[in-house]
Motif scaffolding. Sequence first.
Motif, PDB file in Angstrom:
ATOM      1  N   SER A   1      37.429  66.182  34.803  1.00  0.00           N
ATOM      2  CA  SER A   1      38.760  65.963  34.764  1.00  0.00           C
ATOM      3  C   SER A   1      39.441  67.579  34.633  1.00  0.00           C
ATOM      4  O   SER A   1      40.171  68.136  35.442  1.00  0.00           O
ATOM      5  CB  SER A   1      39.484  65.162  34.026  1.00  0.00           C
TER       6      SER A   1
ATOM      7  N   TYR B   1      42.674  62.096  38.291  1.00  0.00           N
ATOM      8  CA  TYR B   1      41.529  62.399  38.222  1.00  0.00           C
ATOM      9  C   TYR B   1      40.379  61.465  38.820  1.00  0.00           C
ATOM     10  O   TYR B   1      40.603  60.638  38.174  1.00  0.00           O
ATOM     11  CB  TYR B   1      40.703  63.239  37.340  1.00  0.00           C
TER      12      TYR B   1
ATOM     13  N   ASP C   1      42.117  67.017  40.229  1.00  0.00           N
ATOM     14  CA  ASP C   1      42.754  66.371  41.363  1.00  0.00           C
ATOM     15  C   ASP C   1      43.436  67.164  42.510  1.00  0.00           C
ATOM     16  O   ASP C   1      44.416  66.990  43.044  1.00  0.00           O
ATOM     17  CB  ASP C   1      43.721  65.257  40.865  1.00  0.00           C
TER      18      ASP C   1
END
Lengths: 1026, 178
Positions: A109, A135, A157
Amino acid sequence: MLGGHSLTRAALAAVLAASSFSTAVQGLFPDEAGRIDWYRAQIGVPKSIVAHTQEDRTTNILAITDRNVLASLKPDSGEIAWRQIFDPTERINALKVRGSLALTHSGGSEAHVRVWDAQSGALAWGFSQPPSPSYKANSGAAEFLRKSQDVLAVVGDSLVRLSPNPSKPVWELALNGTASYKRLVVQESVAFVIGDAVRTKRQPKPRLHVIEVSLKTGLVKQQYDVGTEQALGRSSNVVVESNEYGGYIVWRDDKNIVWNVHRLGMQEPMWDIYHAKLVQSELMPVDMLTSTLGELDADPGLIADKPRFTLTYTKDTKVKTIVIEMTHAKDKLELRKVVGFRSDSAIVAGSGGATLPSSGASQTERAVVAVRTSGDISWRTYANSKTPTHSGEFAYDTATYGPVTAATLYYAGSEPRVLIQTSGGLVAALAPGSNAPVWFRDESLAHATDMTFLELPAPASSAEHAAKATDPSILASPMSRYVLRWVETAKSLAAWPASGFGLFGGASSDAEPGSSSQSTLEALVPTTPLTEGDHFGFRKLSIFGTSTGVVAALSSQSGARSWTHYLADNGTAVAIDRVFISRRSQPLANTASLLTVVGRTGHGNAVVATLDALTGELLGDIHVLPFKKVKAFELPTTESATEQQLLGLATTGSEPRLAIWPATADAAKAFCALPEPVFFDLGASSGSSQLRGYRAECPAEAELDAWKESSAFSTSRSWTFDLPKGEVLLAASEYRGAQTTALLGRVLGDRSVLYKYINPHLVTLASRRDAGGIGIYFVDRVSGRLLYSAVHETASASDKQPFLATQSENRVIYQFWQESGSVEGAQPRSKGYVTVVAEMFESDKPDTRDESKAFSSFDLSLPHVITTAFMAPEPATALGVTRTGSQITTRDVLFGLSSGKLLSLPDQMFDPRRPKKAPTKDEQAEGLMPYMPSLPLDPKRVLSHGNVVFGIAHIKSAPTHLESTSLVASYGLDLFFTHTSPSGTFDQLSPSFSKVNLVVTTLALVIGCLLGGPMVRRKLTNQAWA
Amino acid sequence: MASGNKVYADFTSLVGKPSRGSKSVVDPLGYDQAIASGSVSSMSLAHGKTDEEGDMALRAKKAWEVAMGPGKTLPMQAFMAWMSGTGVSIFSILITGMILMTPVKTIMSTKQTFAPLERAGKSAKKLDLTMQKAAFVAINIAGLIFGVYRLSLMGLLPTASSDWLSFIPAKQYMEFSA
């Protein structure tokens, strides 16, 4: 007169010349030079190797490994050119190489993109993305842009375009958690981001999601799903990319015989359908159903001229592999078979491309390499036809390092080198025509999970050996032993003149090759196993068990490998958890030492194998047991028939059982004949909130008689220890190995005694508190009783600052990270690593002791615990304590520091009784040092001196025959072995001790007596007459 | 020749009775030939009895002095002990050794020490010196005790529990756990 002068001068000159010569030829033997240690730098088993020859003809071999290391290996020797060790929490996901730059993507992440200089290993620039809540697991990829130093990466993300030295991305595109993006295909002006789409209610099937992004603006051009039932990384699909023809996804639907080829970015038609016939292969529909697709290159973008992939199928029980190339003819896709070959017995087809320098101009040759995996290693490279361009073969025993699992091709000049990797962890470079590797690296030891020392048989010159040959009863009395020793010494003295008075190579008896440097000289398979120890017990076998299935025995003195054995079950490596010496050969008996290895199969079933500890020979089969084990330990009894020590294996489940090894009726009876009940605890793993204690129960006699491998003793839960609400277990520690204690108490300054509380059943638990801080619990494993507890409110435990603990005698030493307290009012005075020592005594009053001769955990006595804390100089990765034969020598506490040092600090420094005020007379008499809040990082106490020992995860110590000296082994990623004398070498003569002087003095005295005797007698007689 | 200018007394003129040989030796002052030869009367015997009593009293007194002798050295020894300190060093050990050995040796030689005082001659009456001897031994024992006390001050007596620590057997564990 003149002649006389010149003569004197000539004589003087001659003497000077002679003396200068005599110093010129002097040299030191390794032991004289203080070579008492060895060091080996490692990288771990590579998960991806990218070999790349640049236009200036330099080849870089870059690898990312399972030990989270990015390393560059020298192509001609395999030595580490440089390495970068990543934090264990920041997994390296991808490695890309372009020219002189290497790109890594790491983390989850919170993702990091770093660009490195491939030649020096220096960080060119880096970018970090903060964690994102949306994420998707396993998301992350990075790729260089074409003809630019910019990088495109999936971080967290987002998709970002980064230029060198970015403070922020050129542009950032939110991916909105639509898929787990793992692949980037970069083209001239656009890039494709491919991932496994998130399953929704509307679209519950797995499929691939593709986003086309403009590189200039970062805007989405289009996005769509493709390849139903497909997920990246499966053998039914492959992503291929080329500079010229664009990128493709090729897949075969389940239970379908045709390939779907999707050109990235194409929407109409979504995909073309192709058949194997197009590549001139003889595939029948049935064969097609079981065929698999594979990628060829570790870094496809590196040499993307024409995209290639492999197709492997089985026809008439023969495995065949064909390499397929994609080309375009008039905007129409064409598939071409480059080469096809038999690939029986699971040949690995790897490929490498290299810019092959020939006749001044650089040209690229793309070759395919095929390596046979079973039996002897045999390999061939193919360029464009079925005839191999290069080949090589050499004898290799898969029982040493396992079968070949991966291969890479690189070039040294115009000659190819094949880099093979085995499942055991061997990395070797092969050259055509050579019957031995050019170089190899044994990376299995970077995955060592357990290690044990084996005492080697006494040397041939020892009394034991002589007695074994003649009369073993000599050893019974110390006097006859002494006589025997003299006799043996006299014998060796007789051979002394023959050896040239020890002038030639006497001290270099330890002729093992030093392996602190890369072992290019060592044979891949050790030819001479180490079967003989030395007089002082410095030379032992250190036997490692690794998670890659390799059991390896190394000389503790030089690091030379003695033997290796690869354990596999059904083609999968056995992940070894523990190694036990289950039988030690007695000096005079002819029984071999046995090693019992406990591990697990790929399915998690317990595996037990027994090996000859000296030769590494597997005795019997590998036993796969019909249960999963959570814990393996030694039991204090032996099987009478084989004298093998019993091992206990606790099984999983809500009602755990205790299996034993050897699983024989004899062993089961020996277990039931144990005078003391056997208890064990479960649940001492990170994340648990409960520790449970069990007691093994003995069944009826008839059941013991019918004991078999699947049998196990039933257990009864004897106690449960629940952590307080809001706390989860962080780490647990217990005593390692049998504890020896020289003194049962501590003598105070007034000569009274504080008696040590030594409880072998003590388990130290550390918990993470929701309210902040760390809770410490000392629990008795037999009764489940809480013996002591403490709360460190200012402590913080995270993956980056782990909790470490070690127990020795009556002391527990633990270390944690202290930060601003989350509890109000609990502000620490300082931020940093704190080492706490807790010392346990039977009573707080001196001379007070429980007089009973037996210690039972069910007695109601509680230890009196004295604690103190110190600031540690550096974060540690492992803790340990030195061990000597009788523990008369003081111990040293060993710290494996994250900076790559092995630090040894004296035990006295960790005394919780160190006075914090001016010491009283008694305290002075006791020899207590005044308290100092910080532990010193004294360079003189760094055992590893100049060596950088990275990733020390375990520190083990073993006694030698000299009470003053103990062996110290540290391993994890790198290996470092040494020996240390915490109280000085009080039982050894110093190197400067002159034996010649001693002999001459003794002789002079004897002669003096002989000469002086008659004189004195005559004088006395004369006196009597006077 | 012997005369020269030195002063000398010629006793030949005083005593007319010459002894054997050509040279005559003069009896020392207070010497009574008659008593010595035993040719004296009962009067002289009575006189001898009182003499013996006086002698015995004298010897008893002398014996007391001998008995008390070691007591006089005690303060000296204590001073030396104090000077050498309680640390374990070569001097303190030598002095302590002396303090310990002297009384032992002296006690051993009690009989010889008092023998000349117990009986003046072979025929003389034996004097009872039990009290003196007891005092003598007691004082030496006091010296010895002082030596032992000094040993304990120096920490050389195995009186503390720490001295017996090595002999304590390790506890047997009633349970096994792993």
